[in-house]
Design an enzyme around this catalytic site. Sequence first.
Site: not given
Ligand code: NAD
Ligand code: GLY
Length: 358
Positions: A118, A140, A182, A224, A234, A238, A242, A245, A249, A262
Amino acid sequence: MISLKVNLGERSYPICIGQGLLNRGELLTQYIPGNSALIVTNEVVAPLYLARVEAALHDIKFKTLVLPDGEQYKNQDTLNSIYDCLLTNRLDRNTTLIALGGGVIGDITGFAAASYQRGVHFIQIPTTLLAQVDSSVGGKTGINHPLGKNMIGAFYQPRTVIADTDTLNTLEDRELSAGIAEVIKYGLIRDLPFLEWLEKNMDKLLTRDPKALAFAIERSCRNKAEVVAADERESGQRALLNFGHTFGHAIETGMGYGNWLHGEAVASGMVMAARLSEILGWITADDVHRIIDLIERANLPVKAPAQMTPEKFLEIMSIDKKVSDGVLRLILLKAPGKSVFTQDYDKDSLITAIKASY
Ligand code: NAD
Ligand code: GLY
C-alpha cells in the site's frame, strides 16, 4: 545546481537539476528514510549509470532490478517482476524504490511503489529529456493496457527528483527530439515567452548546448510544478498538460507500443489538436503553420500515421481517460500559449481535423 520545489503540503519535494548530480550521493541518500532500497533500471541505462547510483548507496542494503528496455514492457508482467523482486528479497514497508531511467522506468517503478504494501518510499532519477521535463515530476505513475495507454495507475509523488543533465549526452537524437515535444507543449499551452524562446533556440537544443538544455528543463519543470501544485489529481487545470496526448495515446496504442515514441505521438497529436482549434475558429492558419514549423524543426512528425484511419482514432479515443459520462473532453488552443480543456467542439469538426492530418 538548480533546485525547484513542487508545493504539495506535507508531500512537497524538490526537483534538483544540474550537471554531475549522480556523483553527489548525498542528494539521494538524504531522501532514503530506512536502511533498504531497490533500484529499478533497464538494460540500456544500467551499463551507463547504475554504478554511480549503487556507489551512493554504500551504507544501505540495496538490491538492483534490471528490466528489459522499451515501452512494450510497461505492462502487468513487468510490474509483477518488480513485486517478485521486492517479495523474494523480503523488502519491507520502509524500503525505497529508486527509478533510474526514462519515463517507462519512472512510471512503472512509481506504480510499484504506490501499490507495494500500500505504498513505499519512491525516488525518481530521470535520465531522458522527456523524463526530466515531464514524467518524473507530478506523481503520475502507471502501466499500459493492451486496449489503452496508461490505463492502470495511481497518483503517487516521489520524495525527490534528481535530474543529472549530463545523462542526456548519451541519449539518441530521436529520443532527445521526443523529449523536446513535451517541452514545446509547455510553451503552447501556457507559456508564450517560452514558446518564443524555443523558436529562437531550437537549434541549440538539438546540438545539446548545455545552457539551453538547462534553461529548457528548468522552465518546463517550473511550468509543470505550478500546474501540479494547483491541481494534483487533475480535476481541471492539470488536464492541459495532456495537450496532444489524446490523439498521441491513440497513435501509441493503435500502432503498437514502442513503434512511435511517446514524444513523437504527442508531437503529431499536438498538430491534430491545433488543426481542430483552427477549424473551430479559435486560432488562425498562420498559428497552425507556426506550430508545425517549430515541431518540424525539432525533427518530430507533424502528420498522423497512414495506418491509423479516422475510425481507428475515434474508436481508441473513446476510451481516453478524459472521457467523462461518455463525452470526450479535449485540450485545444485559444491562442499559441493559451489552452482550454473543453467539450465545446462538434464531432464533424473533430473528424475533419483528423482527416486533414495525413
Ligand atoms: P523511455 O523510458 O522508453 O526511454 C527512451 C529510451 O532511452 C529507452 O530506450 C531508454 O532505455 C533509453 N535511455 C534512457 N536514458 C538514457 C540515457 N541517459 N542515455 C541513453 N539512453 C537512455 O521513454 P521516455 O521518452 O523517457 O518516456 C516515455 C514514457 O513516459 C511513456 O511511457 C509515457 O507514457 C511516459 N510519460 C509519463 C508522464 C507522467 O507524467 N508520468 C509524462 C510523460 C510521459
Ligand atoms: N504528463 C501529464 C501530467 O503529468 O499530467
